[in-house]
Enzyme design. Structure first.
Site, PDB file in Angstrom:
ATOM      1  N   GLY A   8      -9.521  -5.795  14.468  1.00  8.18           N
ATOM      2  CA  GLY A   8      -9.457  -4.614  13.662  1.00  8.18           C
ATOM      3  C   GLY A   8     -10.749  -3.952  12.797  1.00  8.18           C
ATOM      4  O   GLY A   8     -11.297  -5.098  12.112  1.00  8.18           O
ATOM      5  N   TYR A  11     -11.263  -0.412   7.486  1.00  5.08           N
ATOM      6  CA  TYR A  11     -11.868  -0.343   6.066  1.00  5.08           C
ATOM      7  C   TYR A  11     -12.068  -1.776   5.507  1.00  5.08           C
ATOM      8  O   TYR A  11     -13.142  -1.949   4.803  1.00  5.08           O
ATOM      9  CB  TYR A  11     -11.069   0.301   5.058  1.00  5.08           C
ATOM     10  N   ASN A  87      -3.389  -3.019  11.107  1.00  2.00           N
ATOM     11  CA  ASN A  87      -2.691  -2.077  10.382  1.00  2.00           C
ATOM     12  C   ASN A  87      -1.115  -2.641  10.139  1.00  2.00           C
ATOM     13  O   ASN A  87      -0.692  -3.283  10.883  1.00  2.00           O
ATOM     14  CB  ASN A  87      -2.147  -0.792  10.861  1.00  2.00           C
ATOM     15  N   SER A 127      -5.197  -8.842   6.569  1.00  2.00           N
ATOM     16  CA  SER A 127      -4.269  -7.438   6.172  1.00  2.00           C
ATOM     17  C   SER A 127      -3.482  -7.861   5.118  1.00  2.00           C
ATOM     18  O   SER A 127      -3.165  -9.110   4.855  1.00  2.00           O
ATOM     19  CB  SER A 127      -3.685  -7.238   7.156  1.00  2.00           C
ATOM     20  N   PHE A 158      -9.741  -8.212  -1.740  1.00  2.00           N
ATOM     21  CA  PHE A 158      -9.646  -7.638  -3.182  1.00  2.00           C
ATOM     22  C   PHE A 158     -10.676  -6.801  -3.366  1.00  2.00           C
ATOM     23  O   PHE A 158     -11.286  -6.401  -4.447  1.00  2.00           O
ATOM     24  CB  PHE A 158      -9.661  -8.725  -4.135  1.00  2.00           C
ATOM     25  N   LEU A 159     -11.014  -5.869  -2.269  1.00  2.00           N
ATOM     26  CA  LEU A 159     -12.043  -4.762  -2.425  1.00  2.00           C
ATOM     27  C   LEU A 159     -11.505  -3.327  -2.898  1.00  2.00           C
ATOM     28  O   LEU A 159     -10.511  -3.092  -2.890  1.00  2.00           O
ATOM     29  CB  LEU A 159     -12.356  -4.535  -0.904  1.00  2.00           C
ATOM     30  N   ALA A 221      -0.030  -4.589  -7.840  1.00  2.00           N
ATOM     31  CA  ALA A 221       1.201  -3.988  -8.461  1.00  2.00           C
ATOM     32  C   ALA A 221       0.770  -4.076 -10.169  1.00  2.00           C
ATOM     33  O   ALA A 221       0.901  -2.920 -10.864  1.00  2.00           O
ATOM     34  CB  ALA A 221       2.281  -5.025  -8.366  1.00  2.00           C
ATOM     35  N   PHE A 222      -0.195  -4.958 -10.388  1.00  2.00           N
ATOM     36  CA  PHE A 222      -0.577  -5.092 -11.827  1.00  2.00           C
ATOM     37  C   PHE A 222      -1.606  -3.971 -12.080  1.00  2.00           C
ATOM     38  O   PHE A 222      -1.488  -3.137 -13.205  1.00  2.00           O
ATOM     39  CB  PHE A 222      -1.125  -6.230 -12.383  1.00  2.00           C
ATOM     40  N   CYS A 272      -3.179   0.927  -0.604  1.00  2.00           N
ATOM     41  CA  CYS A 272      -2.803  -0.298  -1.077  1.00  2.00           C
ATOM     42  C   CYS A 272      -1.687  -0.113  -2.016  1.00  2.00           C
ATOM     43  O   CYS A 272      -0.700  -0.886  -1.919  1.00  2.00           O
ATOM     44  CB  CYS A 272      -3.738  -1.466  -1.307  1.00  2.00           C
TER      45      CYS A 272
END
Length: 480
Positions: A8, A11, A87, A127, A158-159, A221-222, A272
């Protein structure tokens, strides 16, 4: 010599592997993808994604210990560690449609790894995947293993786009989840040894598999929840005459809250946030946690409400119709310093205005006309499939023109919508823009980047999210 292969070249895979190659000169890194065009772009001077600093990193390593190839099976077979960064779109039909992640591409990658492997491998989830995906992948690999040992790790990214290279150079944390068995711990250590070549050891966190998988969904989510919280406050600020920037500043001074992710806007976007929350909702529902699922659903509902509210404000301010009126759209990417348009709020805002028959003139310094037209004609969630499997745009949207200059976009326009916070929009000559617009001239600032008072002195009627309303707007309340 450790050999790494990443399936993959998007990004996540491209930038992550480029930085590993730069920081670990003794590691050979191959990034593979079945898209010939994408790999050709990675091997050219025009990389397929825009990210500050990425060009330089790729040029320094490419051909030395960083390779981009379409020969997927060869590089997977040779690798010691295989990252899977494919993906994981939201399902559009069948069980869990509209919420659950579609693991079709993941499953086919796992079957291919099992098929071509001739030596033991560490397989790393890169992913964003639902909790317990590793277990499913483990089953596929072990049932097709032919005596080969596979260890599964979860190493979520965590980019933040726009700062991805800086985030990779200097991460807050690197999270590695694995099995709590001797083999699992050994696999964790092997991946830890790669990152430890530039990341301080106290920032490399190790957990069990499920905790690593859930941490990624929880983190997004946070963050999204904070944006929806401040956006909910922005609606209240407009209703009461408070200023959301002042409110954000005041609460951000509380060290327990902090100042980040408290900028009110037209809404969050990116690949995301929405996808991960929908995934979280589905997992909660599957585990009978209806109240928890409803809590997280509300984050997305407020985001949709904010985009609708913005469109309604535009239409109601302009005598309740934008039919045949030219509106300039400044910014289409979901945030500045990236060309990424996935789930950008600009799509919904533009579709809302087009639904009222507006004529749009769009300018974004990093997004192509082809991409904009594609985004405006594509169905929801289609963007998250590999490019060659995305539906071709059947037609262009006739009321949309894409230009390469903010002044051209706003010439003869009735209104301007600022939808991305590009720095250049703060430096525009608004007097020149005003002189070339239809009157009354409106600015709808969806990112709070303009100096409202300065623009009002020029003659603009200005709407800025969460700021005290222009007298004109008070007389024409938006239907929300």
């Amino acid at each position: 010599m450790v050999k790494i292969c990443c399936i993959g070249a998007g990004y996540v895979g491209g930038p992550t592997m480029a930085v590993i190659a730069l920081k670990c000169p003794s590691v050979v890194v191959a990034v593979v993808d079945i898209s010939v065009a994408r790999i050709a772009a990675w091997n050219s001077d025009q990389l397929p994604i825009y990210e500050p600093g990425l060009d330089e990193v790729v040029k320094r390593c490419r051909g030395r210990n960083l390779f981009f190839s379409t020969d997927v099976e060869k590089h997977v077979a040779e690798a010691d560690i295989v990252f899977v960064s494919v993906n994981t779109p939201t399902k559009t039909r069948g069980l869990g449609a509209g919420k659950a992640a579609d693991l079709t591409y993941w499953e086919s990658a796992a079957r291919m790894i099992a098929d071509v492997s001739k030596s033991n491998k560490i397989v790393v989830e890169k992913s964003t995947v639902p909790v317990k995906t590793a277990e499913a992948i483990e089953k596929i690999l072990s049932h097709n293993s032919k005596g080969i040992n596979f260890q599964i790790l979860s190493n979520p990214e965590f980019l933040a786009e726009g700062t991805a290279i800086e985030d990779l150079f200097n991460p807050d944390r690197v999270l590695i989840g694995g099995r709590e068995t001797p083999e699992g711990q050994k696999a964790i250590q092997a991946l830890k040894d790669v990152y430890a070549q530039w990341v301080p050891e106290d920032r490399i966190l190790t957990t069990n598999l499920w905790s690593a998988e859930l941490s990624k969904l929880a983190a997004n989510a946070f963050l999204a929840q904070r944006i929806s919280s401040v956006n909910a406050m922005s609606a209240l600020c407009e209703a009461t005459g408070a200023n959301v920037s002042q409110v954000s500043h005041a609460i951000g001074k509380d060290t327990r809250i902090g100042p980040k992710f408290l900028n009110a806007s037209v809404g969050f976007g990116g690949s995301c946030f929405q996808k991960d929350i929908l995934n979280l909702v589905y997992i909660c529902e599957c585990n009978g946690l209806t109240e928890v699922a409803n809590y997280w659903k509300q984050v997305i509902k407020v985001n949709d409400y904010q985009k609708n509210r913005f469109v309604n404000r535009v239409v109601s301010s302009m005598f309740n119709t934008v039919s045949d009126k030219k509106i300039a759209i400044l910014g289409f990417a979901f945030k500045k310093d990236t060309g990424d348009t996935r789930e950008t709020p600009a799509i919904d805002v533009c579709k809302g205005l087009l639904g009222d028959k507006a004529k749009l003139s769009i300018y974004d310094p990093q997004v192509t006309e082809e991409q904009i037209q594609k985004d405006l004609t594509m169905n929801k969630f289609d963007w998250d499939h590999p490019i060659h499997l995305q539906p071709m745009s059947p037609a262009t949207v006739k009321q949309v023109s894409v230009v390469w200059d903010a002044y051209q976009a706003s010439k003869d326009a009735h209104g301007i919508c600022i939808l991305t916070e590009w720095d250049e929009f703060k430096k525009l000559d608004f007097q020149k823009i005003y002189d070339n617009m239809q009157k009354p001239a409106f600015v709808f600032d969806g990112r709070n980047v303009v100096d409202v008072e300065k623009l009002r002195k020029i003659g603009f009627i200005v709407y800025s999210i969460g700021k005290p309303l222009d007298p004109w707007l008070k007389d024409m309340p938006a239907m929300v």
